[in-house]
Write an enzyme that holds these catalytic residues in place. Structure first.
Site, PDB file in Angstrom:
ATOM      1  N   GLU A 150       0.828  -1.218   0.000  1.00  0.00           N
ATOM      2  CA  GLU A 150       0.000   0.000   0.000  1.00  0.00           C
ATOM      3  C   GLU A 150       0.860   1.266   0.000  1.00  0.00           C
ATOM      4  O   GLU A 150       0.674   2.193   0.795  1.00  0.00           O
ATOM      5  CB  GLU A 150      -0.991  -0.031   1.163  1.00  0.00           C
ATOM      6  CG  GLU A 150      -1.953  -1.204   1.009  1.00  0.00           C
ATOM      7  CD  GLU A 150      -3.166  -1.180   1.919  1.00  0.00           C
ATOM      8  OE1 GLU A 150      -3.081  -0.654   3.030  1.00  0.00           O
ATOM      9  OE2 GLU A 150      -4.216  -1.708   1.493  1.00  0.00           O
ATOM     10  N   GLU A 169      -5.490  -8.513  -1.747  1.00  0.00           N
ATOM     11  CA  GLU A 169      -6.262  -8.386  -0.505  1.00  0.00           C
ATOM     12  C   GLU A 169      -7.690  -8.071  -0.887  1.00  0.00           C
ATOM     13  O   GLU A 169      -7.928  -7.151  -1.689  1.00  0.00           O
ATOM     14  CB  GLU A 169      -5.776  -7.214   0.366  1.00  0.00           C
ATOM     15  CG  GLU A 169      -4.483  -7.426   1.078  1.00  0.00           C
ATOM     16  CD  GLU A 169      -4.117  -6.240   1.970  1.00  0.00           C
ATOM     17  OE1 GLU A 169      -5.018  -5.588   2.550  1.00  0.00           O
ATOM     18  OE2 GLU A 169      -2.913  -5.960   2.079  1.00  0.00           O
TER      19      GLU A 169
HETATM   20  C1  BG6 Z   1      -4.815  -3.109   4.260  1.00  0.00           C
HETATM   21  C2  BG6 Z   1      -3.544  -3.575   4.856  1.00  0.00           C
HETATM   22  O1  BG6 Z   1      -4.862  -1.757   4.507  1.00  0.00           O
HETATM   23  O2  BG6 Z   1      -6.032  -3.538   4.751  1.00  0.00           O
HETATM   24  C3  BG6 Z   1      -3.704  -4.625   5.930  1.00  0.00           C
HETATM   25  O3  BG6 Z   1      -2.591  -3.969   3.909  1.00  0.00           O
HETATM   26  C4  BG6 Z   1      -4.968  -4.388   6.729  1.00  0.00           C
HETATM   27  O4  BG6 Z   1      -2.544  -4.710   6.686  1.00  0.00           O
HETATM   28  C5  BG6 Z   1      -6.148  -4.526   5.766  1.00  0.00           C
HETATM   29  O5  BG6 Z   1      -5.118  -5.215   7.841  1.00  0.00           O
HETATM   30  C6  BG6 Z   1      -7.514  -4.383   6.382  1.00  0.00           C
HETATM   31  O6  BG6 Z   1      -7.612  -3.155   7.053  1.00  0.00           O
HETATM   32  P1  BG6 Z   1      -7.944  -3.085   8.598  1.00  0.00           P
HETATM   33  O7  BG6 Z   1      -7.655  -1.687   8.998  1.00  0.00           O
HETATM   34  O8  BG6 Z   1      -9.368  -3.434   8.741  1.00  0.00           O
HETATM   35  O9  BG6 Z   1      -7.028  -4.074   9.251  1.00  0.00           O
END
Ligand code: BG6
Length: 476
Positions: free
Chosen positions: A164, A365
């Site tokens: 990111e 992701e």
């Molecule tokens: C992304 C990151 O921002 O989203 C992760 O790469 C993160 O590390 C994931 O955990 C989900 O976001 P959050 O804030 O709900 O954990």
């Protein structure tokens, strides 16, 4: 879907491992930072001493991934486990730990996809150098990349340079190890830090290709496509600008090898110099030619609108960049954290990226955070009926299939967030994403035992059928 489609899931190791001072590991920014709560959320921050104990249970966690039939697994090598201070010698125990993990994945037929920095910069580099705002840290990062790639050469095919990277100014401390210097404007930070992290990415590409020419390297952004709130031209222009700066800037530079006109002019309009030497620009240009794919996280889409009351472009743009109106899309639902669910947005975004870059795209992701309370069964197992998660993933997989099969977009894989529950980026265990439930809460560590949720069996079937069978029925 193509036969070699990379189905699997992804982990950020700092959020899962715990063991924060074990085997020579140093503290990193995720360990030490006081996190700002998500808007409207009463925080329950966990510390990272145990997290979900993935450091000791990683074999069990990978066995469960193998049981789901994963083709690929993305994880991060924690920088401060490899270089405890960041400017010191590599820690053999850290390198051996990740090498054992990679060997085990390969033994199980799961392709490792390795992130080289994911919220894990050694704390010392933030406190002493101010992170990536200092080009010495770019050098130290390139050295870290070299150490890791030399060790894992030939065992890891897919690398991600920087998790990111486009959020470097949104959360400068966590993402880039930077505390904004007093007297520096937000816009200057944006220009300087964006250039430095792009240089870091480019140095990583060059190092990986030099050490292991067969490796495949990708850049990675946290994506949230912006829609205009209405079809008023002012709102459309606002969304265009926000998309340029948030979703495209990094990929534009990573693929074209030079700064785009909108960014150069953004700096110029504000009297901010771009601090890149001719040699550094040459590195960025060279890395662009060698980049293999573009990777991104996708959880939600967002909305923006014009600031009609502001007259100048600079004022409007600055307001759009730092918008705290919290606009939402009336056509979408959201999870408990207000993240708006938009599977069709993924198809739209895949098309946008493919048209703009013509590079293979990797979704690394995608998932939904839920607050889950299990039902305890007489045999001691914990039962979670996470139909909402199944529906979320089914809709997003259907969207990416439509993009690939109907629109002709080259999508190389889908990695869900996450294989098992671990702490959120805000250090919350309450916000769970996993296919496997981990038995701990904020208040109690419990036994940290692992329990497949209903979605575990659903995802197993999705992978076994190469994405053909997305039906929600699961025998659980
Ligand atoms: C992304 C990151 O921002 O989203 C992760 O790469 C993160 O590390 C994931 O955990 C989900 O976001 P959050 O804030 O709900 O954990």
């Amino acid at each position: 879907m193509r036969d070699d489609f990379l189905w699997g899931a992804a982990t950020s190791n700092v959020q899962a491992e715990g063991a924060y001072l074990e085997d020579g590991k140093g503290l990193n920014v995720y360990d030490t930072l006081v996190v700002t709560p998500e808007p409207g959320i009463e925080p329950q921050f966990c510390d990272t001493s145990v997290a979900v104990d993935h450091y000791h249970r990683w074999r069990e966690d990978i066995d469960l991934m193998a049981q789901m039939g994963f083709k690929a697994y993305r994880f991060s090598v924690v920088w401060s486990r490899i270089n405890p201070q960041g400017d010191d010698a590599p820690n053999e125990a850290g390198l051996a730990y990740y090498e054992a993990m990679v060997d085990y994945l390969n033994e199980k037929g799961i392709e490792p996809v390795v992130s080289l920095v994911h919220f894990d910069m050694p704390d010392h580099l933030m406190r002493t150098y101010n992170g990536f705002l200092n080009k010495q840290v770019v050098d130290l990062y390139a050295q870290h990349v070299r150490t890791v790639v030399e060790r894992l050469r030939g065992k890891v095919r897919y690398w991600l340079t920087y998790n990111e990277i486009n959020l470097c100014c949104h959360m400068p401390d966590l993402v880039a190890g930077v505390i904004k210097p007093e007297g520096m404007s937000d816009d200057e930070l944006l220009v300087r830090l964006s250039c430095n992290v792009l240089l870091a990415h480019s140095r990583a590409v060059e190092v990986i290709k030099e050490v292991d020419p067969a490796a495949k390297v990708g850049g990675m952004c946290g994506s949230s496509p912006y829609y205009p709130l209405t079809c008023k031209p002012g709102d459309v222009a606002a969304a265009q600008f926000k998309n340029q700066m948030h979703n495209y800037l990094m990929f534009d530079v990573m693929t074209a090898g030079q700064l785009p006109a909108y960014f150069v002019n953004f700096a110029k309009q504000r009297g901010i110099g771009v601090d890149l030497t001719a040699g550094e620009r040459a590195t960025i240009a060279s890395a662009a030619k060698r980049l293999d794919y573009l990777a991104f996280s996708y959880y939600q889409s967002s909305v923006t609108a014009d600031f009609e009351e502001l007259a100048s472009t600079v004022e409007k743009q600055d307001a759009i960049l730092r918008d705290n109106r919290r606009l939402s899309n009336p056509n979408l639902s959201a999870n408990a954290w207000g993240w708006q669910i938009d599977a069709q947005g993924l198809r739209i975004f895949l098309n946008e990226l493919w048209d703009r870059y013509h590079k293979p795209l990797f979704i690394v992701e995608n998932g939904i955070g839920r607050d889950e309370t299990p039902e305890a069964l007489p045999d001691g197992s914990l039962h979670i009926e996470d139909d909402e998660r199944i529906a979320y993933h089914a809709a997003h997989v259907a969207a990416l299939k439509a993009a690939a099969e109907e629109d002709g977009v080259d999508v190389m894989g889908y990695l869900a967030w996450s294989p098992f529950d671990f702490l959120s980026s805000h250090k919350e265990i309450r916000k769970r994403y996993g296919f496997v439930y981990v038995n701990r809460t904020f208040a109690e560590l419990r036994d940290l035992s692992r329990h497949p949720k209903k979605s575990f069996w659903w995802y197993q079937r999705v992978i076994a059928t190469n994405g053909e069978d997305l039906s929600p029925e699961v025998d659980y």
